[in-house]
Scaffold this motif. Structure first.
Motif, PDB file in Angstrom:
ATOM      1  N   LEU A  61       0.819  -1.216   0.000  1.00  0.00           N
ATOM      2  CA  LEU A  61       0.000   0.000   0.000  1.00  0.00           C
ATOM      3  C   LEU A  61       0.850   1.261   0.000  1.00  0.00           C
ATOM      4  CD1 LEU A  61      -2.802  -1.100   2.472  1.00  0.00           C
ATOM      5  CD2 LEU A  61      -3.066  -0.629   0.040  1.00  0.00           C
ATOM      6  N   MET A  62       2.086   1.180   0.506  1.00  0.00           N
ATOM      7  CA  MET A  62       2.953   2.352   0.546  1.00  0.00           C
ATOM      8  C   MET A  62       3.644   2.612  -0.793  1.00  0.00           C
ATOM      9  SD  MET A  62       4.635   2.164   4.336  1.00  0.00           S
ATOM     10  CE  MET A  62       5.596   3.630   4.069  1.00  0.00           C
ATOM     11  N   LEU A  63       3.588   1.639  -1.716  1.00  0.00           N
ATOM     12  CA  LEU A  63       4.176   1.844  -3.037  1.00  0.00           C
ATOM     13  C   LEU A  63       3.455   2.987  -3.741  1.00  0.00           C
ATOM     14  CD1 LEU A  63       4.666  -1.651  -4.711  1.00  0.00           C
ATOM     15  CD2 LEU A  63       6.421  -0.091  -3.934  1.00  0.00           C
ATOM     16  N   GLU A  64       4.203   3.838  -4.388  1.00  0.00           N
ATOM     17  CA  GLU A  64       3.597   4.914  -5.165  1.00  0.00           C
ATOM     18  C   GLU A  64       3.480   4.433  -6.604  1.00  0.00           C
ATOM     19  OE1 GLU A  64       5.182   8.783  -4.661  1.00  0.00           O
ATOM     20  OE2 GLU A  64       5.388   8.528  -2.496  1.00  0.00           O
ATOM     21  N   ASP A  65       2.423   3.686  -6.860  1.00  0.00           N
ATOM     22  CA  ASP A  65       2.190   3.113  -8.176  1.00  0.00           C
ATOM     23  C   ASP A  65       0.803   3.524  -8.628  1.00  0.00           C
ATOM     24  OD1 ASP A  65       1.577   1.185 -10.289  1.00  0.00           O
ATOM     25  OD2 ASP A  65       3.427   0.199  -9.647  1.00  0.00           O
ATOM     26  N   ARG A  66       0.685   3.969  -9.862  1.00  0.00           N
ATOM     27  CA  ARG A  66      -0.604   4.456 -10.356  1.00  0.00           C
ATOM     28  C   ARG A  66      -1.618   3.333 -10.515  1.00  0.00           C
ATOM     29  NH1 ARG A  66      -0.906   3.249 -15.702  1.00  0.00           N
ATOM     30  NH2 ARG A  66       1.060   2.831 -16.769  1.00  0.00           N
ATOM     31  N   ARG A  67      -1.170   2.085 -10.479  1.00  0.00           N
ATOM     32  CA  ARG A  67      -2.095   0.953 -10.607  1.00  0.00           C
ATOM     33  C   ARG A  67      -2.814   0.645  -9.298  1.00  0.00           C
ATOM     34  NH1 ARG A  67       2.276  -3.023 -13.156  1.00  0.00           N
ATOM     35  NH2 ARG A  67       3.411  -2.030 -11.456  1.00  0.00           N
ATOM     36  N   ILE A  68      -2.366   1.243  -8.194  1.00  0.00           N
ATOM     37  CA  ILE A  68      -3.014   1.029  -6.897  1.00  0.00           C
ATOM     38  C   ILE A  68      -3.868   2.251  -6.601  1.00  0.00           C
ATOM     39  CG2 ILE A  68      -2.665   0.610  -4.443  1.00  0.00           C
ATOM     40  CD1 ILE A  68       0.088  -0.554  -5.166  1.00  0.00           C
ATOM     41  N   ASN A  69      -5.187   2.063  -6.483  1.00  0.00           N
ATOM     42  CA  ASN A  69      -6.054   3.214  -6.240  1.00  0.00           C
ATOM     43  C   ASN A  69      -6.133   3.523  -4.747  1.00  0.00           C
ATOM     44  OD1 ASN A  69      -7.931   1.426  -5.147  1.00  0.00           O
ATOM     45  ND2 ASN A  69      -9.192   1.370  -6.980  1.00  0.00           N
ATOM     46  N   LYS A  70      -6.871   4.568  -4.392  1.00  0.00           N
ATOM     47  CA  LYS A  70      -6.901   5.027  -2.996  1.00  0.00           C
ATOM     48  C   LYS A  70      -7.588   4.037  -2.058  1.00  0.00           C
ATOM     49  CE  LYS A  70     -11.078   7.822  -3.319  1.00  0.00           C
ATOM     50  NZ  LYS A  70     -11.563   8.183  -4.590  1.00  0.00           N
ATOM     51  N   ASP A  71      -8.384   3.114  -2.605  1.00  0.00           N
ATOM     52  CA  ASP A  71      -9.038   2.092  -1.784  1.00  0.00           C
ATOM     53  C   ASP A  71      -8.142   0.881  -1.553  1.00  0.00           C
ATOM     54  OD1 ASP A  71     -11.345   3.657  -1.735  1.00  0.00           O
ATOM     55  OD2 ASP A  71     -12.063   2.787  -3.626  1.00  0.00           O
ATOM     56  N   GLY A  72      -6.941   0.892  -2.144  1.00  0.00           N
ATOM     57  CA  GLY A  72      -6.017  -0.211  -1.959  1.00  0.00           C
ATOM     58  C   GLY A  72      -6.279  -1.369  -2.910  1.00  0.00           C
ATOM     59  N   VAL A  73      -6.860  -1.074  -4.058  1.00  0.00           N
ATOM     60  CA  VAL A  73      -7.142  -2.119  -5.043  1.00  0.00           C
ATOM     61  C   VAL A  73      -6.172  -1.952  -6.213  1.00  0.00           C
ATOM     62  CG1 VAL A  73      -8.866  -3.058  -6.629  1.00  0.00           C
ATOM     63  CG2 VAL A  73      -9.574  -2.195  -4.389  1.00  0.00           C
ATOM     64  N   VAL A  74      -5.500  -3.035  -6.564  1.00  0.00           N
ATOM     65  CA  VAL A  74      -4.597  -3.025  -7.718  1.00  0.00           C
ATOM     66  C   VAL A  74      -5.447  -3.295  -8.957  1.00  0.00           C
ATOM     67  CG1 VAL A  74      -2.610  -4.119  -8.812  1.00  0.00           C
ATOM     68  CG2 VAL A  74      -2.691  -3.910  -6.334  1.00  0.00           C
ATOM     69  N   VAL A  75      -5.351  -2.415  -9.947  1.00  0.00           N
ATOM     70  CA  VAL A  75      -6.086  -2.580 -11.200  1.00  0.00           C
ATOM     71  C   VAL A  75      -5.069  -2.655 -12.338  1.00  0.00           C
ATOM     72  CG1 VAL A  75      -7.803  -1.603 -12.746  1.00  0.00           C
ATOM     73  CG2 VAL A  75      -8.036  -1.272 -10.280  1.00  0.00           C
ATOM     74  N   ILE A  76      -5.071  -3.777 -13.036  1.00  0.00           N
ATOM     75  CA  ILE A  76      -4.143  -3.982 -14.149  1.00  0.00           C
ATOM     76  C   ILE A  76      -4.951  -4.299 -15.393  1.00  0.00           C
ATOM     77  CG2 ILE A  76      -2.305  -5.440 -15.072  1.00  0.00           C
ATOM     78  CD1 ILE A  76      -1.357  -5.858 -12.191  1.00  0.00           C
ATOM     79  N   LYS A  77      -4.673  -3.558 -16.467  1.00  0.00           N
ATOM     80  CA  LYS A  77      -5.343  -3.801 -17.745  1.00  0.00           C
ATOM     81  C   LYS A  77      -4.316  -4.351 -18.715  1.00  0.00           C
ATOM     82  CE  LYS A  77      -8.153  -1.545 -21.232  1.00  0.00           C
ATOM     83  NZ  LYS A  77      -8.719  -0.271 -21.672  1.00  0.00           N
ATOM     84  N   ALA A  78      -4.578  -5.553 -19.233  1.00  0.00           N
ATOM     85  CA  ALA A  78      -3.655  -6.198 -20.164  1.00  0.00           C
ATOM     86  C   ALA A  78      -4.345  -6.364 -21.509  1.00  0.00           C
ATOM     87  CB  ALA A  78      -3.219  -7.554 -19.625  1.00  0.00           C
ATOM     88  N   GLN A  79      -3.782  -5.736 -22.545  1.00  0.00           N
ATOM     89  CA  GLN A  79      -4.355  -5.841 -23.886  1.00  0.00           C
ATOM     90  C   GLN A  79      -3.277  -5.902 -24.953  1.00  0.00           C
ATOM     91  OE1 GLN A  79      -6.844  -2.402 -24.311  1.00  0.00           O
ATOM     92  NE2 GLN A  79      -5.115  -1.021 -24.564  1.00  0.00           N
ATOM     93  N   GLN A  80      -2.099  -6.319 -24.555  1.00  0.00           N
ATOM     94  CA  GLN A  80      -0.958  -6.322 -25.465  1.00  0.00           C
ATOM     95  C   GLN A  80      -1.076  -7.418 -26.529  1.00  0.00           C
ATOM     96  OE1 GLN A  80       2.739  -6.724 -23.389  1.00  0.00           O
ATOM     97  NE2 GLN A  80       3.964  -6.739 -25.235  1.00  0.00           N
TER      98      GLN A  80
END
Length: 137
Positions: free
Chosen positions: A57-76
């Motif tokens: 949760l302390m990681l500053e990653d844009r994939r982690i929202n303020k609710d603590g949910v990791v959202v990853i979109k894969a379409q490669q």
């Protein structure tokens, strides 16, 4: 079960994977087939150890929202299976980055020779600047 390390595993039930249509170029395949993947992983509600949750949760990653949910979109990739695998690998890499133990810093001091070289450079720089003054007859 998704194995992150020898001591950390995540049950598949904690990872939500939804099929979505991919964006961008690809013609009819993109317009007709839902081959992209939206992966969601709820950090606070997961079975990870509390210390690992905190680090994640302390990681500053844009994939982690303020609710603590990791959202990853894969379409490669063109196929659903490859995009699904890509999303899971990216989640695994993110968690591994967070749980990797940090090296403790050993305080060090510059050597006597390094301090002397620094002072010599400062003196030389001062002499160079002193020469830039007005020329007196």
């Amino acid at each position: 079960m998704m194995e992150i390390s020898s001591r950390v595993t995540i049950p598949e039930s904690e990872i939500e994977i939804h099929q979505i249509r991919a964006q961008g170029a690809g013609g009819q395949n993109v317009n007709k087939v839902a081959s992209a993947v939206h992966l969601r992983f709820d950090i606070p509600g997961s079975s990870l150890p509390d210390s690992d949750k905190t680090r994640l949760l302390m990681l500053e990653d844009r994939r982690i929202n303020k609710d603590g949910v990791v959202v990853i979109k894969a379409q490669q990739f063109r196929t659903l299976e490859l995009n699904r695998e890509d999303a899971l690998q990216r989640l695994k890499a993110l968690i591994r980055q967070a749980i990797k133990p940090r090296k403790t810093r050993k305080p060090t001091r510059p050597s006597r020779r390094a301090r002397q070289r620094r002072m010599d450079k400062k003196k030389q720089r001062g002499r160079t600047k002193a020469l830039r003054g007005p020329v007196r007859p």
